[in-house]
Design an enzyme around this catalytic site. Structure first.
Site, PDB file in Angstrom:
ATOM      1  N   LYS A  26       0.990  -1.696   0.491  1.00 24.71           N
ATOM      2  CA  LYS A  26      -0.253  -0.166   0.432  1.00 24.71           C
ATOM      3  C   LYS A  26       1.226   1.079   0.240  1.00 24.71           C
ATOM      4  O   LYS A  26       0.262   1.844  -0.998  1.00 24.71           O
ATOM      5  CB  LYS A  26      -0.735   0.080   0.821  1.00 24.71           C
ATOM      6  CG  LYS A  26      -1.934   0.980   1.423  1.00 24.71           C
ATOM      7  CD  LYS A  26      -2.558   1.727   2.264  1.00 24.71           C
ATOM      8  CE  LYS A  26      -3.802   0.141   2.424  1.00 24.71           C
ATOM      9  NZ  LYS A  26      -4.829   0.259   1.920  1.00 24.71           N
ATOM     10  N   ARG A  96      -3.139   2.793   8.437  1.00 24.37           N
ATOM     11  CA  ARG A  96      -3.564   1.792   7.985  1.00 24.37           C
ATOM     12  C   ARG A  96      -2.469   0.849   8.010  1.00 24.37           C
ATOM     13  O   ARG A  96      -1.014   1.211   7.644  1.00 24.37           O
ATOM     14  CB  ARG A  96      -3.762   2.043   6.726  1.00 24.37           C
ATOM     15  CG  ARG A  96      -5.055   2.570   6.371  1.00 24.37           C
ATOM     16  CD  ARG A  96      -5.394   2.307   5.222  1.00 24.37           C
ATOM     17  NE  ARG A  96      -7.262   3.025   4.898  1.00 24.37           N
ATOM     18  CZ  ARG A  96      -7.723   3.702   4.439  1.00 24.37           C
ATOM     19  NH1 ARG A  96      -6.774   4.515   4.308  1.00 24.37           N
ATOM     20  NH2 ARG A  96      -9.061   4.375   4.294  1.00 24.37           N
ATOM     21  N   GLY A 105      -7.796  -7.718   4.820  1.00 28.54           N
ATOM     22  CA  GLY A 105      -8.943  -7.689   6.112  1.00 28.54           C
ATOM     23  C   GLY A 105      -7.593  -8.551   7.756  1.00 28.54           C
ATOM     24  O   GLY A 105      -8.724  -8.987   7.993  1.00 28.54           O
ATOM     25  N   MET A 107      -5.264  -7.501   8.888  1.00 28.09           N
ATOM     26  CA  MET A 107      -4.644  -6.821   9.934  1.00 28.09           C
ATOM     27  C   MET A 107      -5.533  -5.286  10.277  1.00 28.09           C
ATOM     28  O   MET A 107      -6.813  -4.921   9.647  1.00 28.09           O
ATOM     29  CB  MET A 107      -3.228  -5.953   9.659  1.00 28.09           C
ATOM     30  CG  MET A 107      -2.468  -7.512   9.650  1.00 28.09           C
ATOM     31  SD  MET A 107      -0.624  -6.935   9.194  1.00 28.09           S
ATOM     32  CE  MET A 107      -0.436  -6.546   7.644  1.00 28.09           C
ATOM     33  N   ARG A 350      -3.292  -1.541  -6.397  1.00 25.12           N
ATOM     34  CA  ARG A 350      -2.545  -2.786  -5.989  1.00 25.12           C
ATOM     35  C   ARG A 350      -2.906  -3.420  -7.891  1.00 25.12           C
ATOM     36  O   ARG A 350      -3.851  -3.313  -8.477  1.00 25.12           O
ATOM     37  CB  ARG A 350      -2.276  -3.929  -5.399  1.00 25.12           C
ATOM     38  CG  ARG A 350      -4.430  -4.522  -4.883  1.00 25.12           C
ATOM     39  CD  ARG A 350      -4.360  -4.581  -3.415  1.00 25.12           C
ATOM     40  NE  ARG A 350      -4.988  -4.759  -3.572  1.00 25.12           N
ATOM     41  CZ  ARG A 350      -5.670  -4.812  -2.165  1.00 25.12           C
ATOM     42  NH1 ARG A 350      -5.389  -5.356  -1.579  1.00 25.12           N
ATOM     43  NH2 ARG A 350      -7.805  -4.638  -1.603  1.00 25.12           N
ATOM     44  N   HIS A 466      -5.634 -45.202  -5.321  1.00 20.57           N
ATOM     45  CA  HIS A 466      -6.561 -45.578  -6.165  1.00 20.57           C
ATOM     46  C   HIS A 466      -7.673 -44.690  -6.876  1.00 20.57           C
ATOM     47  O   HIS A 466      -7.578 -43.984  -8.590  1.00 20.57           O
ATOM     48  CB  HIS A 466      -6.844 -46.824  -6.013  1.00 20.57           C
ATOM     49  CG  HIS A 466      -7.292 -47.156  -7.513  1.00 20.57           C
ATOM     50  ND1 HIS A 466      -8.948 -47.282  -7.848  1.00 20.57           N
ATOM     51  CD2 HIS A 466      -7.180 -47.952  -7.977  1.00 20.57           C
ATOM     52  CE1 HIS A 466      -8.791 -48.008  -8.924  1.00 20.57           C
ATOM     53  NE2 HIS A 466      -7.719 -48.647  -9.379  1.00 20.57           N
ATOM     54  N   SER A 776      12.449 -43.350 -16.683  1.00 18.07           N
ATOM     55  CA  SER A 776      11.850 -42.737 -15.740  1.00 18.07           C
ATOM     56  C   SER A 776      11.329 -42.691 -14.422  1.00 18.07           C
ATOM     57  O   SER A 776      10.828 -43.669 -14.175  1.00 18.07           O
ATOM     58  CB  SER A 776      10.052 -43.234 -16.687  1.00 18.07           C
ATOM     59  OG  SER A 776       9.324 -42.837 -15.919  1.00 18.07           O
ATOM     60  N   CYS A 843       7.438 -39.759 -14.243  1.00 21.22           N
ATOM     61  CA  CYS A 843       5.607 -39.995 -14.802  1.00 21.22           C
ATOM     62  C   CYS A 843       5.191 -40.864 -13.210  1.00 21.22           C
ATOM     63  O   CYS A 843       3.943 -40.783 -13.937  1.00 21.22           O
ATOM     64  CB  CYS A 843       5.661 -41.416 -14.967  1.00 21.22           C
ATOM     65  SG  CYS A 843       6.155 -42.899 -15.034  1.00 21.22           S
ATOM     66  N   TYR A 863      11.801 -34.821 -20.285  1.00 25.82           N
ATOM     67  CA  TYR A 863      10.712 -34.778 -19.919  1.00 25.82           C
ATOM     68  C   TYR A 863       9.525 -35.131 -19.052  1.00 25.82           C
ATOM     69  O   TYR A 863      10.087 -35.126 -17.542  1.00 25.82           O
ATOM     70  CB  TYR A 863       9.476 -35.646 -21.509  1.00 25.82           C
ATOM     71  CG  TYR A 863       9.384 -37.476 -20.510  1.00 25.82           C
ATOM     72  CD1 TYR A 863       8.668 -37.756 -19.819  1.00 25.82           C
ATOM     73  CD2 TYR A 863      10.764 -37.801 -21.401  1.00 25.82           C
ATOM     74  CE1 TYR A 863       8.647 -39.081 -19.918  1.00 25.82           C
ATOM     75  CE2 TYR A 863      10.707 -38.959 -21.225  1.00 25.82           C
ATOM     76  CZ  TYR A 863       9.240 -39.949 -20.076  1.00 25.82           C
ATOM     77  OH  TYR A 863       9.953 -41.158 -19.977  1.00 25.82           O
TER      78      TYR A 863
HETATM   79  C1  PEP Z   1       4.795 -44.005  -9.610  1.00 22.64           C
HETATM   80  O1  PEP Z   1       5.463 -45.312  -9.210  1.00 22.64           O
HETATM   81  O2  PEP Z   1       5.487 -43.116  -9.680  1.00 22.64           O
HETATM   82  C2  PEP Z   1       3.799 -44.533 -10.942  1.00 22.64           C
HETATM   83  C3  PEP Z   1       3.951 -43.743 -11.876  1.00 22.64           C
HETATM   84  O3  PEP Z   1       3.598 -45.612 -10.409  1.00 22.64           O
HETATM   85  P1  PEP Z   1       2.207 -46.237 -10.364  1.00 22.64           P
HETATM   86  O4  PEP Z   1       1.853 -45.358  -9.688  1.00 22.64           O
HETATM   87  O5  PEP Z   1       1.579 -46.759 -11.032  1.00 22.64           O
HETATM   88  O6  PEP Z   1       2.776 -47.028  -9.549  1.00 22.64           O
END
Ligand code: PEP
Ligand code: MG
Length: 886
Positions: A26, A96, A105, A107, A350, A466, A776, A843, A863
């Site tokens: 401010k 202020r 909000g 302070m 701001r 899951h 991976s 992954c 990647y």
């Molecule tokens: C992992 O373990 O990060 C993975 C990609 O395999 P999953 O989640 O299928 O065990």
């Protein structure tokens, strides 16, 4: 000597916009607005360093502060032609807070400071309005006693209510000067009674009281909690802004309002705001009176007159300031203004908060307008914000009755009737009904129901349970781990908060972005991925270095992911294909076979189906790289658990229930995540992996030979701990590949690599890389095994860890860079030491988490791979990693 106080007023300011650390947001912007010639009431800012000193030195101010405050107050008095505490022409000020980061909000603020029984007379004389003067006075007493003296607000409110009752009126505006005067006296008496302390008459005492209270409010519980939630360090401190008061409540030529320089929900380049005639700022926020639109563009039928109509000159001036501010700050601004007797004053500016949709539109528009460049535009949009855009979301205007709250496991919104089994979900969906699948937790057996449902709700399980992982993969809304729910399968119902019972067939709505479970159906709005979104993503792709792939198991997921910009598949989990209705029987037959011959017979049935799956995926990916992981989960996951399914299976397999139950028991494991799964299955039942490799290679060979595709299949072996495991499995796979190619008479390149999911694999990555052509990082399992923390059970206690700061974040959501990340970094370096050209990717679920993506960029992965719906988020995060110098 350190400077503690920064002046602003009359076109000159000691501070600048880039001094936010010292002056708070401010204060820095008040200084900046003053310097660029905007009408800002004069004042001064006491620095955040004073706050830090104040806390270091036991609530004592640094020497010299008093003198600096006095000197600056004098400058304000001179500019205003008024004197603080003067009986004839008194100066009133506001005090202020203003931290580096906005803490709305959190302070304290005190307005109209400097009023007492003497100065109020001066205000009456100056304004010619006794009612206004006493109204200002009583507001001051209310605010000051609350903020500075710690008086219970309710006690004074009560007196005000009593007064209105006594006078037979409903509105504050119906009270007269005499009423307010009487109330000021009553307020003060009450304060004396409750606190045993006089309300201070001395303006200097008032001023220092308020300054101390604002510094003190930095450590109030609200502020502490807010800082924790928003990662704001306590040692930043707040600044204090003391500014000459201007009044929007001195009559009908006065007003106060807030505005955004562009529409903060759509990003449209229109001035957007609200104001109230004859009001103080707090009245706009308090919602007692309905604010009016500032201009005709915004005015709808039935709205009260716009500021553009009522105060046209001030509106034109404000519209001009809007342009100046945007050109100057090169971003959308959120402003506060007050009009006192036809004269406009700016009280704040701001960078404005905005929706994801508005953030994109504003960023792209500002590039077109030449205000910013593409790089700045990219950094204006937060990767996590995109989530809002990639799924249908709840219509923000629709009312909702929340009956429970769980984890926001997979974003988006969905409404449907509650069902409690996967079969039921499938059945009803086939008949065109929209359903929400409610389970205590889901297992791979529920996949078909999850597919069929609009959304998934579970009572147990965390962010990588899951249900959460599969739902995100499907781009389906999911609320997981909803501890508020008591699910009762027997009665096909669940009980939510306040004893609300939802039975099968009742309509519910899920908000997977907030974790809310809502009764009934709430309207949704669809995502929009064209236009500005597409433009921004084009820029993003120009700057990022990391490639972004997707985790997809079906041709349809692959297609969605490609539309989101995926540049390949980083993880195709083949086990999900095994659950398809037309093959689960053959899979079960394979698992339950007594010998190799029996297994091979069953595998022969699965082979053509797997091959069909791979053809579908390769085709959809049009030559982009595809990593296929061989079977990973323990076999018992494929076996039925419910009696009716066991019964059905005995008939198909021609075995007794006893035999089947025995086999199921035999496959039972105490710790399946650490048990007979991954490459351990491939080593003990090589025929399973052989069949899968055959299916992959046949699919590729056929497309290459018959349809002219160019494909380099990447075969990935999960859960490797030692190089010897990989060596043996690779040899098997190579043999199958060579055989298939020979039979097709084609030669194609293929890669065999592994997941790094176990600490031992990371620690011996140099050895493993002698065999692996790519790594991976399976950071779901790597997090689980590094922490020794079960992915499926951690939901019970992990939230406690995060709440109490034992962990900064859920490590299954944001990669633990210090621990798990260290293993990833080490494995990259070790892997490259023995195979410099090794391809490296991730992954695990972290591949779609912005902070983790930035880490992946830093350690030099090639990647990241994530759920289809997170692909744009990962692309944007990858560009941020380059541009923000992370
Ligand atoms: C992992 O373990 O990060 C993975 C990609 O395999 P999953 O989640 O299928 O065990
Ligand atoms: Mg894994």
């Amino acid at each position: 000597m350190a400077k503690f106080v920064y002046f602003f007023g009359n076109g000159e300011a000691d501070g600048r916009a880039d001094m936010k650390n010292l002056l708070g947001g401010k204060g820095a912007n008040l200084a900046e607005m003053t310097s660029i010639g905007l009408p800002v009431p004069p004042g001064f800012t006491i620095t955040t360093e004073v706050c830090t000193e104040f806390y270091k030195n036991n609530s004592a101010y640094p020497a010299g502060l008093n003198d600096e405050v006095a000197a600056n107050l004098k400058r304000v008095e001179q500019l205003m032609g008024r004197t603080f505490g003067d009986a004839v022409n008194p100066l009133l000020v506001s005090v202020r807070s203003g931290a580096r980061a906005s803490m709305p909000g959190m302070m304290d603020t005190v307005l109209n400071l400097g009023l007492n029984d003497t100065t109020v007379q001066g205000i009456i004389a100056q304004s010619g309005d006794e009612r206004f003067a006493y109204d200002a006075y009583r507001r001051f007493v209310q605010m000051y006693s609350d903020v500075v003296m710690g008086m219970d607000k309710e006690a004074l409110e009560h007196l005000l209510e009593q007064k209105k009752e006594e006078k037979g009126v409903h509105l504050d505006t119906d009270l007269t000067a005499a009423d307010w005067k009487d109330l000021v006296a009553k307020f003060k008496a009450r304060i004396r009674e409750v606190l045993g302390q006089e309300f201070p008459e001395d303006p200097q005492e008032q001023l220092w009281g308020a300054i101390g209270a604002v510094f003190g409010s930095w450590m109030n519980q609200r502020a502490i909690t807010y800082r924790k939630l928003n990662n704001i360090p306590a040692d930043w401190g707040t600044a204090v802004n003391v500014q000459s008061m201007v009044f929007g409540n001195m009559g009908d030529d006065c007003a106060t309002g807030v505005a955004f320089t562009r529409d903060p929900s759509t990003g449209d380049n229109y001035f957007y705001g609200e104001y109230l005639v004859n009001a103080q700022g707090e009245d706009v926020v308090a919602g007692i009176r309905t604010p009016q639109p500032i201009n005709l563009h915004q005015k709808k039928e039935g709205d009260l007159p716009a500021m553009e109509e009522v105060l046209p000159e001030c509106y034109q001036q404000l519209a001009g300031i809007r342009q100046i501010l945007e050109k100057h700050y090169k971003d959308m601004q959120d402003i506060e203004f007050t009009i006192e007797k036809g004269k406009l004053y700016m009280l704040q500016t701001r960078n404005g908060k905005r929706t994801a949709c508005a953030a994109i539109k504003i960023a792209v528009d500002m590039v077109k307008e030449g205000l910013i460049d593409e790089k700045a535009a990219i950094l204006r949009v937060q990767p996590s914000q995109l989530d809002q855009l990639l799924h249908p979301s709840l219509d923000p205007k629709a009312p909702k009755k929340i009956i429970a709250k769980g984890l926001p496991a997979s974003p988006g919104a969905a409404a449907g009737t509650a069902v409690f089994t996967a079969d039921e979900a499938e059945l009803l969906a086939r008949n065109g009904q929209k359903v929400i699948l409610v389970r205590i937790e889901t297992s791979p057996e529920d996949i078909h129901g999850m597919h069929a449902a609009q959304g998934i709700l579970t009572a147990r399980g965390g962010m990588t349970s899951h249900a959460a992982v599969v739902a995100r993969g499907m781009g389906k809304c999911c609320v997981a781990g909803c501890g508020d729910l008591k699910v009762d399968y027997a009665s096909q119902s669940f009980t939510a908060r306040h004893g609300v019972v939802i039975k099968k067939g009742d309509l519910i709505t899920l908000d997977g972005s907030t974790g809310e479970v809502i009764m009934g159906e709430v309207a949704t709005v669809p995502p929009q991925l064209t236009g500005d979104f597409a433009t921004l993503m084009e820029w993003v792709d120009k700057y990022r270095k990391l490639k972004v792939r997707t985790n997809a198991d079906t041709p349809n997921d692959s297609k969605v992911a490609r539309e989101f910009g995926a540049e390949g598949i980083g993880l195709c989990r083949t086990e999900h294909m095994f659950f398809e209705a037309d093959r689960i029987m053959a899979v079960r037959e394979m698992i339950l076979a007594e010998d190799l011959e029996g297994r091979e017979k069953a595998l022969a049935k699965i082979l053509p189906m797997q091959k069909g799956d791979f053809i579908g995926i390769f085709r959809e990916m049009k030559g982009l790289p595809v990593t296929i992981r061989l079977l990973d989960p323990p076999l018992h996951e494929f076996l039925p658990t419910e009696d009716k399914d066991i019964e059905a299976l005995t008939k198909t397999l021609n075995v007794t229930t006893q035999q089947l139950k025995h086999k199921v028991e035999f496959l039972h494991e105490f710790n399946p995540m650490l048990g007979h799964r991954g490459c351990r299955l491939g080593l003990t039942y090589p025929e399973i992996y052989d069949m899968q490799v055959q299916a992959i290679m046949e699919a590729a060979c056929e497309l290459v030979k018959n349809e002219g595709f160019s494909i380099v299949p990447e075969i990935m072996i999960p859960l490797i701990a030692t190089v010897s495991e990989l060596k043996e499995l690779k040899a098997n796979a190579v043999a199958v590949c060579e055989e298939v190619m020979a039979s097709y008479g084609v030669k194609l390149e293929y890669l065999i690599g592994t997941m790094i999911e176990l600490p031992r694999a990371a620690l011996t990555a140099d050895e493993i890389a002698t065999e692996a052509e790519f790594f991976s990082f399976g950071t779901n399992d790597l997090t689980q095994t590094t922490f020794g923390l079960s992915r499926d059970d951690a939901g019970k206690f992990l939230p406690f860890y995060v709440e109490t700061n034992l962990l900064p974040e859920d490590p299954f959501v944001t990669l633990d860079q210090n621990g798990v990340g260290k293993l990833v970094k080490m494995a990259c370096e070790l892997g490259r030491s023995t195979r410099p050209e090794i391809k490296l990717g991730i992954c695990g679920e972290h591949g779609g988490d912005p902070a983790s993506v930035i880490f992946c960029h830093k350690v030099g992965l090639d990647y990241v791979s994530c759920s289809p719906f997170r692909v744009p988020i990962a692309r944007l995060a990858a560009a941020h990693a380059v541009l923000a110098g992370n």
